[in-house]
Design a protein around this motif. Sequence first.
Motif, PDB file in Angstrom:
ATOM      1  N   ASP A 122       1.077   5.280   0.962  1.00  0.00           N
ATOM      2  CA  ASP A 122       0.387   6.268   1.803  1.00  0.00           C
ATOM      3  C   ASP A 122       0.259   7.613   1.092  1.00  0.00           C
ATOM      4  O   ASP A 122       0.770   7.818  -0.010  1.00  0.00           O
ATOM      5  N   GLY A 123      -0.424   8.536   1.760  1.00  0.00           N
ATOM      6  CA  GLY A 123      -0.718   9.819   1.153  1.00  0.00           C
ATOM      7  C   GLY A 123       0.482  10.730   0.974  1.00  0.00           C
ATOM      8  O   GLY A 123       0.385  11.766   0.310  1.00  0.00           O
TER       9      GLY A 123
ATOM     10  N   CYS B 226       3.137  10.065  -0.740  1.00  0.00           N
ATOM     11  CA  CYS B 226       3.820   9.801  -2.023  1.00  0.00           C
ATOM     12  C   CYS B 226       3.727  11.014  -2.932  1.00  0.00           C
ATOM     13  O   CYS B 226       2.647  11.579  -3.146  1.00  0.00           O
TER      14      CYS B 226
ATOM     15  N   GLU C 231       0.845  -1.190   0.000  1.00  0.00           N
ATOM     16  CA  GLU C 231       0.000   0.000   0.000  1.00  0.00           C
ATOM     17  C   GLU C 231       0.884   1.245   0.000  1.00  0.00           C
ATOM     18  O   GLU C 231       1.990   1.237   0.543  1.00  0.00           O
TER      19      GLU C 231
ATOM     20  N   LYS D 239       1.677  -4.773   3.551  1.00  0.00           N
ATOM     21  CA  LYS D 239       0.443  -4.901   4.307  1.00  0.00           C
ATOM     22  C   LYS D 239       0.065  -6.379   4.422  1.00  0.00           C
ATOM     23  O   LYS D 239       0.000  -7.093   3.408  1.00  0.00           O
TER      24      LYS D 239
ATOM     25  N   LYS E  71       4.470   0.482   1.898  1.00  0.00           N
ATOM     26  CA  LYS E  71       4.514  -0.424   3.029  1.00  0.00           C
ATOM     27  C   LYS E  71       3.970  -1.805   2.642  1.00  0.00           C
ATOM     28  O   LYS E  71       3.115  -1.919   1.768  1.00  0.00           O
TER      29      LYS E  71
ATOM     30  N   HIS F 216       7.179   5.578   1.769  1.00  0.00           N
ATOM     31  CA  HIS F 216       5.735   5.705   1.591  1.00  0.00           C
ATOM     32  C   HIS F 216       5.079   4.416   1.089  1.00  0.00           C
ATOM     33  O   HIS F 216       3.858   4.378   0.936  1.00  0.00           O
TER      34      HIS F 216
END
Length: 250
Positions: free
Chosen positions: A205-206, A208, A203, A249, A247, A245
């Motif tokens: 994150d915001g 990026c 995933e 999951k 990850k 950024h």
Amino acid sequence: MHWNRMRIQLAALIIANSYFLSSILKYIPFPILNCHACPLASGACPLGTIQRFIIMMAVPFYSVGLLGAVGSIFGGMTCGWVCPFGFLQDLLYKINTRKIHIAERYHFTRFVVLGLMILVPLITLEPWFCKICPAGSLEAGIPLVLSHDYLRSMVGQLFYIKIMILFLLLLSMVFIKRPFCRFICPLGAMLSLFNPISKVKLEVDGGCNRCRKCERICPMDIRIYENPNSMSCIRCLDCTRECEHIKLKL
């Protein structure tokens, strides 16, 4: 390539071709591309098994179940971490030379190969992918021909075609990231179908900013920020080490 992954790939190569395990595992398919006919192989190739069952008009429950179980948990992760032929491609690409980058959108060709791998044995009653598989040529064809006089006397046109295919692929591996995985491998195509639903996912994150560092390091040239669970992804996790950024999951 991260050294931790390289060590695991090397260990997987040794285990898959450790010979002493072949007495108990030789006929059990592994979810990797490693030729059953290799003199050192510990297990069987699921592609060969599936083709044989197609010829017999039977369902390869074990092979399909194995790939389904592995794929539903890990997606295409075995391609990135334990496949010997993938490891070879990673090593050859490290040779310092000018590189060629090909967009991810052309990866559909391996699904065409997958379809042919299923249809051709139905029509010809022959496991044709095994006959021309470059992994089989490298791990089984060449060693067996070199070590047995009677096999050398049987070498014909098909063998030279196999060697030419292998040579062209090995050459392309120096210039293109994982060309066999990206454009040909039907096993990778099957496992990749599970990427969108597998338990192991990526995933973004915001934070990026689409700097494309992940794409540059990705062995499949994926724009992870656009589709972190692309069917082309082999879950090598190199991008997670390159960019904070992205990850893993679970």
